[in-house]
Motif scaffolding. Structure first.
Motif, PDB file in Angstrom:
ATOM      1  N   VAL A  31       2.844  13.166   2.421  1.00 14.21           N
ATOM      2  CA  VAL A  31       3.137  12.067   1.501  1.00 14.21           C
ATOM      3  C   VAL A  31       3.294  12.661   0.112  1.00 14.21           C
ATOM      4  O   VAL A  31       2.331  13.173  -0.468  1.00 14.21           O
ATOM      5  CB  VAL A  31       2.024  11.008   1.519  1.00 14.21           C
ATOM      6  CG1 VAL A  31       2.286   9.940   0.456  1.00 14.21           C
ATOM      7  CG2 VAL A  31       1.941  10.361   2.897  1.00 14.21           C
ATOM      8  N   TYR A  32       4.522  12.595  -0.423  1.00 13.06           N
ATOM      9  CA  TYR A  32       4.821  13.115  -1.757  1.00 13.06           C
ATOM     10  C   TYR A  32       5.420  12.040  -2.664  1.00 13.06           C
ATOM     11  O   TYR A  32       5.785  12.323  -3.798  1.00 13.06           O
ATOM     12  CB  TYR A  32       5.826  14.263  -1.672  1.00 13.06           C
ATOM     13  CG  TYR A  32       5.477  15.358  -0.698  1.00 13.06           C
ATOM     14  CD1 TYR A  32       4.502  16.307  -1.002  1.00 13.06           C
ATOM     15  CD2 TYR A  32       6.130  15.463   0.526  1.00 13.06           C
ATOM     16  CE1 TYR A  32       4.186  17.329  -0.109  1.00 13.06           C
ATOM     17  CE2 TYR A  32       5.827  16.482   1.416  1.00 13.06           C
ATOM     18  CZ  TYR A  32       4.857  17.410   1.103  1.00 13.06           C
ATOM     19  OH  TYR A  32       4.548  18.415   1.981  1.00 13.06           O
ATOM     20  N   ASP A  33       5.559  10.818  -2.141  1.00 16.24           N
ATOM     21  CA  ASP A  33       6.261   9.773  -2.878  1.00 16.24           C
ATOM     22  C   ASP A  33       5.556   8.440  -2.665  1.00 16.24           C
ATOM     23  O   ASP A  33       4.437   8.387  -2.145  1.00 16.24           O
ATOM     24  CB  ASP A  33       7.728   9.702  -2.434  1.00 16.24           C
ATOM     25  CG  ASP A  33       7.868   9.489  -0.918  1.00 16.24           C
ATOM     26  OD1 ASP A  33       6.947   8.903  -0.294  1.00 16.24           O
ATOM     27  OD2 ASP A  33       8.886   9.913  -0.344  1.00 16.24           O
ATOM     28  N   LEU A  34       6.223   7.359  -3.050  1.00 18.40           N
ATOM     29  CA  LEU A  34       5.633   6.021  -2.949  1.00 18.40           C
ATOM     30  C   LEU A  34       6.170   5.238  -1.766  1.00 18.40           C
ATOM     31  O   LEU A  34       5.962   4.018  -1.680  1.00 18.40           O
ATOM     32  CB  LEU A  34       5.904   5.238  -4.243  1.00 18.40           C
ATOM     33  CG  LEU A  34       5.449   5.885  -5.547  1.00 18.40           C
ATOM     34  CD1 LEU A  34       5.711   4.953  -6.727  1.00 18.40           C
ATOM     35  CD2 LEU A  34       3.978   6.281  -5.497  1.00 18.40           C
ATOM     36  N   GLN A  35       6.846   5.912  -0.839  1.00 17.24           N
ATOM     37  CA  GLN A  35       7.456   5.218   0.288  1.00 17.24           C
ATOM     38  C   GLN A  35       6.835   5.573   1.638  1.00 17.24           C
ATOM     39  O   GLN A  35       6.659   4.714   2.497  1.00 17.24           O
ATOM     40  CB  GLN A  35       8.965   5.526   0.361  1.00 17.24           C
ATOM     41  CG  GLN A  35       9.797   4.838  -0.704  1.00 17.24           C
ATOM     42  CD  GLN A  35       9.703   5.535  -2.050  1.00 17.24           C
ATOM     43  OE1 GLN A  35       9.763   6.752  -2.132  1.00 17.24           O
ATOM     44  NE2 GLN A  35       9.551   4.759  -3.114  1.00 17.24           N
TER      45      GLN A  35
END
Length: 527
Positions: free
Chosen positions: A114-118
């Motif tokens: 997980v590197y983002d907001l999605q």
């Protein structure tokens, strides 16, 4: 639960350090000070969004800025005074969902993916056990409210499997217009009729604790209550009375409103999160390196940020007071953390989205009744992945094992270590030698580079590497795009990147080797 019949029996049980299952649960060699034997500890899990360590408890070399007014944070300072206060705690990525996912699973972004907001960790990383889920599996009622996981699809709408109770999300419809600007001080009287979202969350926390208290107090039903406040996240919307703590003449500009010397432009963040608000938008440029907002805008934003912190502190205080009123304080672990740091004009930057110290350094404290009551302050390097194994051990639950290299198919393990030893012997302890963070950056041509950043006791060292997102790993045998090196002994504000200075060549080589070994290479040798 039957109580000991005499003080002598209690002393015998305590000195023998016995765990009598089904009769009395003594954790970490302690008993409650009221002369009764304690059942399983309850847990109050407090979270703040975008709060850097701008608390009086952090005053000194670990405070995020040398130019600031006196902060009004009495409740968090009070909690810190009876907690393990982690002066040097670092997040694994300075943005909400990756940081929260990492802390809540005890695993780093390259494992959660997980590197983002999605993206949702259970879809891209693995079906990992979370902190509340672990307590749930050991008989706890788990109740979540506000912002714990990043909301929406990034958590499959607050990770339902983690909770025994329906998740509480506050209504925010009344304040839509006010939230179109970067900050807004609302009339205190109006909030009595239309409470702000975090006020609703605090009230729900009070009602939940009150409802669950009778069984939690006796040990019949232990509870894990997670309370997540949205502030001081943008937009800074708060009751106007909190501005009184920060007269405009007391608010100063940052001393370093410029990018670090010799910082390559490729790693710059254009703070687009702030520029989406209509009072900022692109009126003052497009966030390019070494462009700054007008002084009055900077002052107003800093003042509003401080006010939003004090507003959050007041809500934390209400919940902590309820814990006291319900006589739950003596058998409840209380943890507090902010999900990452925040930039309010330092380096000309805003928001998070960087690997700078001021973005990756965040507040964290853990109160364990009977063990931290007099307060313990540590300067040892700690990481947010350390909280999961800490809470498990402090509560007397089975130890969380260290994850192997590939843990995608292992439900419960951690890439951190328990901080309970710091509560017992803080000074001459064998401890980790570095903390690790990372942040991805898209280049103009669409390629991704990942900035792997390491904080030692003296240095911050970062290498930006080409990153293969589908494979979730850096390219093999490729040159490093960019290197950053800051010497905190002489440059605590990280104003000069000395990576290419000849005088630091030997240091850079050592740090490169240490970063290449990764977080496992920095673990305590005794661990």
């Amino acid at each position: 639960m039957r109580e000991p019949r005499s003080r002598a029996l209690l002393a015998l049980l305590s000195s023998a350090r016995l765990l009598l299952a089904g009769f009395c649960f003594i954790v970490i060699e302690i008993a409650t000070h009221d002369g009764t034997c304690s059942p399983k500890f309850n847990v109050l899990f407090l979270v703040s969004d975008d709060m850097r360590p701008q608390l009086n408890a952090y005053l000194g070399e670990d405070f995020p800025s040398s130019t600031h007014p006196r902060m009004h944070t009495p409740h968090l300072d009070g909690l810190a005074s009876r907690s393990l206060l982690l002066k040097r705690a670092y997040v694994q990525q300075a943005v909400c969902s990756p940081s929260r996912t990492s802390l809540l699973t005890g695993r780093r972004p390259d494992t959660t993916r997980v590197y983002d907001l999605q993206h949702y960790f259970r879809s891209v990383g693995g079906n990992f056990t979370t902190i509340p889920q672990y307590f749930k599996s050991h008989g706890y009622v788990t109740a979540g409210m506000g912002k714990i996981f990043h909301p929406g699809r990034a958590s499959n709408f607050n990770d339902p499997i983690s909770w025994t109770e329906p998740y509480y999300s506050e209504d925010n419809h009344h304040w839509v217009e006010e939230q179109k600007n970067s900050w807004f001080a609302v009339n205190d009287e109006e909030t009595k009729k239309f409470p702000l979202p975090d006020q609703l969350t605090a009230q729900h926390a009070i009602e939940t604790l009150t409802r669950l208290a009778p069984k939690a107090k006796t040990g019949e039903q232990p509870i894990f209550v997670a309370v997540g406040y949205h502030k001081p996240h943008l937009p800074f919307v708060f009751p106007s009375s909190f501005l009184d703590f920060y007269p405009r003449e007391d608010v100063q500009l940052p001393k370093n409103p410029f990018a670090p010397a010799y910082l390559p432009e490729d790693v710059w963040s254009d703070f687009s999160e702030l520029r989406k608000y209509k009072d900022v938008a692109d009126k003052y440029g497009y966030g390019a390196i070494n462009t700054t907002l007008p002084n009055d805008v900077v002052i107003n934003l800093r003042r509003a940020y401080y006010s939003a912190i004090s507003y959050t502190d007041s809500l934390v205080g209400k919940v902590l007071q309820t814990l006291d009123d319900l006589e739950l304080s003596n058998n409840t672990i209380v943890s507090f953390w902010g999900d990452h740091g925040w930039q309010i004009g330092e380096h000309g930057e805003w928001c998070k989205h960087t690997n700078f110290e001021i973005a990756t350094h965040a507040p964290m404290m853990v109160h364990v009744p009977g063990l931290t009551n007099t307060g313990i302050v540590t300067e040892h390097l700690t990481e947010f992945v350390d909280l999961f194994p800490t809470l498990a051990e402090a509560a007397g639950l089975p130890k969380i094992p260290l994850c192997p290299e590939n843990s995608a198919n292992i439900a419960t393990c951690t890439e951190g270590i328990s901080m309970v030893p710091l509560m017992k012997s803080n000074q001459d302890i064998d401890w980790k030698t570095a903390a690790f963070s990372q942040y991805p950056k898209m280049l103009i041509d669409g390629d991704i580079m990942m900035g792997y950043s390491m904080r030692t006791y003296q240095y911050r060292y970062t290498e930006w590497l080409p990153f293969d997102m589908p494979a979730y790993k850096p390219f093999d045998d490729v040159p490093v795009y960019v290197v950053e090196l800051y010497d905190h002994a002489v440059d605590p504000d990280e104003n000069v990147n000395v990576a290419d200075f000849g005088s630091y060549a030997a240091v850079r080589k050592i740090l490169h080797e240490k970063l290449s070994q990764g977080w496992r290479g920095a673990l305590p040798k005794s661990g």
